[in-house]
Write a protein that holds these residues in place. Structure first.
Motif, short mmCIF file in Angstrom:
data_model
loop_
_atom_site.label_atom_id
_atom_site.label_comp_id
_atom_site.label_asym_id
_atom_site.label_seq_id
_atom_site.Cartn_x
_atom_site.Cartn_y
_atom_site.Cartn_z
N MET A 11 0.74 -1.18 0.04
CA MET A 11 0.06 -0.02 -0.05
C MET A 11 0.86 1.16 -0.14
N ILE A 12 1.82 1.24 0.71
CA ILE A 12 2.89 2.55 1.07
C ILE A 12 3.67 2.80 -0.53
N CYS A 13 3.96 1.63 -0.83
CA CYS A 13 4.85 1.54 -2.41
C CYS A 13 3.88 2.06 -3.43
N TRP A 14 2.37 1.39 -3.49
CA TRP A 14 1.59 1.71 -4.48
C TRP A 14 1.30 3.27 -4.24
N GLY A 15 1.19 3.79 -3.32
CA GLY A 15 0.59 5.10 -2.88
C GLY A 15 1.82 6.30 -3.02
N SER A 16 2.82 5.75 -3.13
CA SER A 16 4.44 6.70 -3.10
C SER A 16 4.90 6.62 -4.38
N TRP A 17 4.96 5.87 -5.45
CA TRP A 17 5.66 6.01 -6.39
C TRP A 17 5.34 7.21 -7.16
N GLY A 18 4.03 7.64 -6.90
CA GLY A 18 3.72 8.90 -7.93
C GLY A 18 4.36 10.24 -7.27
N ASN A 19 5.11 10.17 -6.43
CA ASN A 19 6.15 11.26 -6.03
C ASN A 19 7.28 11.40 -6.90
N THR A 20 7.84 10.14 -7.49
CA THR A 20 8.96 10.30 -8.11
C THR A 20 8.41 10.81 -9.53
#
Length: 334
Positions: A18-27
């Motif tokens: 969940m954290i990974c899928w919700g955080s990649w957009g930051n890149t």
């Protein structure tokens, strides 16, 4: 290979998903300062593929249970390979639409709407494909998340009521992306022996092989999907491959990092599916909109200057998302 042995660990891995899928957009947000998302997306896809290979030769090849990565890959049937590749194609189309939506409407709008829809539809698809867990509690959790999505849509509508047509286009792309994204997971889960990762049936794949084949589907389809988007972008002027090769190493590394972050989350989702079940594993991972909304609100300030009413709507969204995820966890333990 590494195999999850209990439900508690499976849930922990799903939360990392969940954290990974919700955080990649930051890149993507970081790269967008000097880099079109169509160009970023190439690095992102390459990052997913490279990560799947590294994972296959590390966690997928060492340990007492299951088949080693290369051995497992060699025995997977043609139909199962095709199924994983199809899953990669579906995901790629949906995700590039989601990436376009992020560039047009922002993280806080695109992720809760697009990924939230994918969660709702995907849970139904994955549960009836491989039933596991208490259906009443599971679908009650999904219902809470649906209401959370409605609150987010209301908040974004109030916040963006006076903005341009590009924001409305971003919302439409998020909806289309969410519907498509609901279907990819089932094609990949179908090739894994979810009941027995330690001694999987012949011609079926371990999670590591399934993830690699899925990543190949994403990479190969990108030559068609992203090329079309580069020539006919949703916003702005067309971009060329020559522009991609002019990018700096640091810019390319941001995209590769984004792909690796998403890849880690996806791999852990497949690895945990044996104990948690495909529906629960997918549903927990797709709690990513809450993580993306946190980034969008508190880091990127996408709701800066919001009224008190909008802030109340966002607060309700978070509460309902958390309650929905809790119900999904409880359903898998029953």
């Amino acid at each position: 290979m590494f195999i999850v042995q209990n439900y508690a660990l499976a849930v922990i891995l799903c939360f990392i998903t969940m954290i990974c899928w919700g955080s990649w957009g930051n890149t993507q947000k970081l790269a967008a300062k000097s880099w079109r998302y169509e160009l970023f997306y190439w690095d992102y896809v390459v990052g997913i593929l490279l990560f799947s290979i590294i994972l296959g030769f590390t966690l997928g090849s060492h340990g007492e249970g299951g088949r080693p990565f290369v051995e497992d890959l060699a025995q997977v049937s043609g139909s199962n390979i095709c199924s994983a590749l199809v899953g990669g194609v579906i995901f790629n189309v949906s995700n590039i639409l989601l990436a376009a939506s992020v560039s047009l409407a922002g993280l806080t709008v695109a992720f809760p709407l697009g990924v939230g829809l994918a969660l709702v539809l995907g849970v139904f698809i994955n549960y009836f494909g491989a039933p596991k867990g208490d259906p009443f509690i599971l679908f009650s959790g999904v219902a809470l998340i649906v209401i959370a999505i409605v609150f987010n849509a209301m908040a974004s509508g109030k916040m963006n009521s006076g903005q341009s047509a590009s924001n409305r286009k971003g919302i439409l792309l998020a909806v289309i992306a969410g519907v498509l994204m609901a279907f990819f997971y089932r094609f990949v889960a179908a090739i894994m022996d979810l009941d027995n990762f330690e001694s999987p049936r012949p011609e079926m794949a371990t999670p590591y092989t399934a993830f690699f084949l899925f990543a190949c589907g994403i990479f190969l389809s990108n030559f068609v999907v992203n090329t079309i988007v580069m020539k006919k972008p949703f916003t702005g002027t067309p971009v060329s491959y020559s522009e991609y090769f002019k990018g700096s190493m640091s810019t390319h590394m941001v995209g590769l990092l984004g792909g690796a972050i998403w890849g880690l989350g996806t791999a852990l989702s497949y690895i945990s599916a044996g104990k948690a079940g495909a529906a629960v594993s997918y549903a927990l991972g797709q709690g990513a909109p809450m993580i993306a909304a946190i980034w969008g609100i508190f880091v990127w300030k996408e709701f800066k200057g919001a009224t008190r009413f909008i802030k109340v709507l966002l607060g309700c969204m978070f509460v309902l998302f958390i309650a929905g995820l809790a119900a999904i966890i409880i359903s898998g333990a029953n």
